[in-house]
Design an enzyme around this catalytic site. Sequence first.
Site, mmCIF file in Angstrom:
data_model
loop_
_atom_site.group_PDB
_atom_site.id
_atom_site.type_symbol
_atom_site.label_atom_id
_atom_site.label_comp_id
_atom_site.label_asym_id
_atom_site.label_seq_id
_atom_site.Cartn_x
_atom_site.Cartn_y
_atom_site.Cartn_z
ATOM 1 N N GLU A 25 27.465 -75.536 8.872
ATOM 2 C CA GLU A 25 27.886 -74.958 10.168
ATOM 3 C C GLU A 25 28.693 -73.671 10.012
ATOM 4 O OE1 GLU A 25 29.876 -78.118 12.291
ATOM 5 O OE2 GLU A 25 28.320 -79.558 11.770
ATOM 6 N N GLU B 101 21.037 -85.271 10.436
ATOM 7 C CA GLU B 101 22.066 -86.053 11.148
ATOM 8 C C GLU B 101 21.501 -86.546 12.486
ATOM 9 O OE1 GLU B 101 25.809 -83.972 11.387
ATOM 10 O OE2 GLU B 101 25.550 -83.046 9.428
HETATM 11 O O1 G3I Z 1 38.009 -94.799 8.532
HETATM 12 C C1 G3I Z 1 39.264 -94.111 8.670
HETATM 13 C C2 G3I Z 1 40.335 -95.079 9.142
HETATM 14 O O2 G3I Z 1 40.535 -96.048 8.110
HETATM 15 C C3 G3I Z 1 41.606 -94.305 9.420
HETATM 16 O O3 G3I Z 1 42.578 -95.186 9.925
HETATM 17 C C4 G3I Z 1 41.309 -93.200 10.435
HETATM 18 C C5 G3I Z 1 42.512 -92.384 10.769
HETATM 19 O O4 G3I Z 1 42.733 -91.453 9.727
HETATM 20 O O5 G3I Z 1 40.317 -92.293 9.882
HETATM 21 C C6 G3I Z 1 39.101 -92.992 9.678
HETATM 22 O O6 G3I Z 1 38.211 -92.079 9.126
HETATM 23 C C7 G3I Z 1 37.662 -91.164 10.065
HETATM 24 C C8 G3I Z 1 36.139 -91.251 9.939
HETATM 25 O O7 G3I Z 1 35.492 -90.250 10.746
HETATM 26 C C9 G3I Z 1 35.594 -92.613 10.323
HETATM 27 O O8 G3I Z 1 35.800 -92.822 11.671
HETATM 28 C C10 G3I Z 1 38.123 -89.763 9.669
HETATM 29 O O9 G3I Z 1 39.502 -89.662 9.899
HETATM 30 C C11 G3I Z 1 37.371 -88.733 10.487
HETATM 31 O O10 G3I Z 1 37.681 -87.430 10.037
HETATM 32 C C12 G3I Z 1 35.874 -88.937 10.321
HETATM 33 O O11 G3I Z 1 35.185 -88.009 11.158
HETATM 34 C C13 G3I Z 1 33.882 -87.654 10.704
HETATM 35 C C14 G3I Z 1 33.723 -86.151 10.926
HETATM 36 O O12 G3I Z 1 32.391 -85.714 10.596
HETATM 37 C C15 G3I Z 1 34.692 -85.366 10.084
HETATM 38 O O13 G3I Z 1 34.445 -85.617 8.716
HETATM 39 C C16 G3I Z 1 32.823 -88.424 11.490
HETATM 40 O O14 G3I Z 1 32.861 -89.793 11.140
HETATM 41 C C17 G3I Z 1 31.443 -87.877 11.189
HETATM 42 O O15 G3I Z 1 30.456 -88.487 12.004
HETATM 43 C C18 G3I Z 1 31.400 -86.363 11.415
HETATM 44 O O16 G3I Z 1 30.128 -85.916 11.038
HETATM 45 C C19 G3I Z 1 29.872 -84.522 11.249
HETATM 46 C C20 G3I Z 1 29.079 -84.018 10.068
HETATM 47 O O17 G3I Z 1 29.809 -84.221 8.895
HETATM 48 C C21 G3I Z 1 28.700 -82.558 10.267
HETATM 49 N N1 G3I Z 1 27.949 -82.378 11.517
HETATM 50 C C22 G3I Z 1 28.684 -82.858 12.687
HETATM 51 C C23 G3I Z 1 29.048 -84.327 12.522
HETATM 52 C C24 G3I Z 1 29.757 -84.849 13.743
HETATM 53 O O18 G3I Z 1 30.992 -84.200 13.872
#
Ligand code: G3I
Length: 457
Positions: free
Chosen positions: A262, A369
């Site tokens: 991105e 994705e």
């Molecule tokens: O699982 C932990 C939990 O244990 C903890 O208590 C909580 C608070 O810190 O965090 C949880 O992890 C989170 C994780 O998602 C699971 O829910 C992370 O903080 C959070 O940053 C993470 O967000 C992910 C995001 O990318 C940022 O990395 C999303 O799951 C994921 O679906 C999203 O995916 C992105 C692709 O990488 C790029 N394209 C867009 C897509 C959607 O944004």
Amino acid sequence: MKAMCRNLVLLFKVGIVLLAFSGCGKNEDNPVETSIVKPTANVAENISKTSFTASWNRVYMAQAYQLDVSTSKLFETFLSGFQNLAVSASFQDVTGLIPNTTYYYRARTTSNGKTSENSNSIEVKTLPDLTNVTLKGSAKDLYVGTCVQASKLTGSYNSILVNEFSSLTAEYEMKMNIFMPTQTSFDQKSYNFGPGDAIVNYASNNGMNVHGHALIWHNSTPLWIQNFAGSNTEFESVIKTYITDVVKHYKGKVKSWDVVNEAFEDGSESLRNSIFYQKLGADYIAKCFQWVKDADPEVLIFYNDYNLEADLKKRSAAFSMIDNLISRRVPVNGIGQQLHISYDGPSKAQIETVSQMITSRNLLVHYSELDIRANPRNELTSLTQERALAQKAKYKEVVQVFNALPKANKYAITLWGMKDNESWLIDFWKQADWPLLFDSSFQKKEAYNGFIEGLMN
Ligand code: G3I
């Protein structure tokens, strides 16, 4: 006298004309057929795995019909019992068929021992038998993947992962903010590889591919990198060392990486003003791609982005960047179309256009994705059957588009999640939606069937 002769000649001429029209002037060498109107066959109805209903328009004054069913478009052979099958109605159930098989049918009218010409021919394909199929088992020449989290690799997650998927992507645990959350001396043991290793080891133990995601992304950059106070040269050393260490750590286990994710602003041809752009310059993408290839010459390296289908400025900028890399012989192997889409858009043509822009550059295509919102305007409180079927049709369409690509350009279709209720979209849009192939109880949805049908057709 003359008048009488004229009348006799006129009567004779009229007689000849009447004879010709009445057919009594029949010439035994050229019989005049009394034509019977042929039926018009309609599309098949009630299509199942092993049956369908053939139907045609009723013909006025028809006494009956004849039905032919064949697996040959030219009707060179006939289904047992379905050659000249006498049918009194204007429809006929055809049963005992083979799933996922194409059949053809046509009809004729019969009346007073005469038969009309054949109707038009209708093609119909029986539904696939989904009882014993799997996503990966139905896929030819591509990985079918899903994103995963290290804490969700057991129980029902495990059963579905090992049965259905041939590739895994870490949803977030192989990104910079997880690998390198704080300042590090770049000694291997200072990296947080734990969750990533758990995913990679699980995949390796189950014969699955791993797609690395994502080395450079403005949204997963740890604060100490975002606020880097050192020189540009020091920053370049930090990032080059990071990329080299991570790629070497997973060399031979992670077969592909989203190197940059991105990089362009929405609705713009500009690069995002990320810390990477600020401190490495506009050519940071080329530098990162080269560093990955230097660390692991075998690894496949992708540029990954979303909405390339409808954001024409972003698309133009992304492909100009790719063309620049190619022209300079900077290594790049593929492009990821994230495809966070909806049941009603983008169109098949929009998706195809981007995929064909990738294949025309001899690059790999990764639908990286994929999720399909069923409720983009938040008008539903539950997934209706109608909307479930619309979502099914969109999954089938997307998979068919991918499946139609040249074999050499097919990398993978990766779902962005397994269960509806755990999709990132729920948190992101703060509303109900059901975007994936399995419901909150791990049950296959219509969307799953659509994906399978797309793989089979
Ligand atoms: O699982 C932990 C939990 O244990 C903890 O208590 C909580 C608070 O810190 O965090 C949880 O992890 C989170 C994780 O998602 C699971 O829910 C992370 O903080 C959070 O940053 C993470 O967000 C992910 C995001 O990318 C940022 O990395 C999303 O799951 C994921 O679906 C999203 O995916 C992105 C692709 O990488 C790029 N394209 C867009 C897509 C959607 O944004």
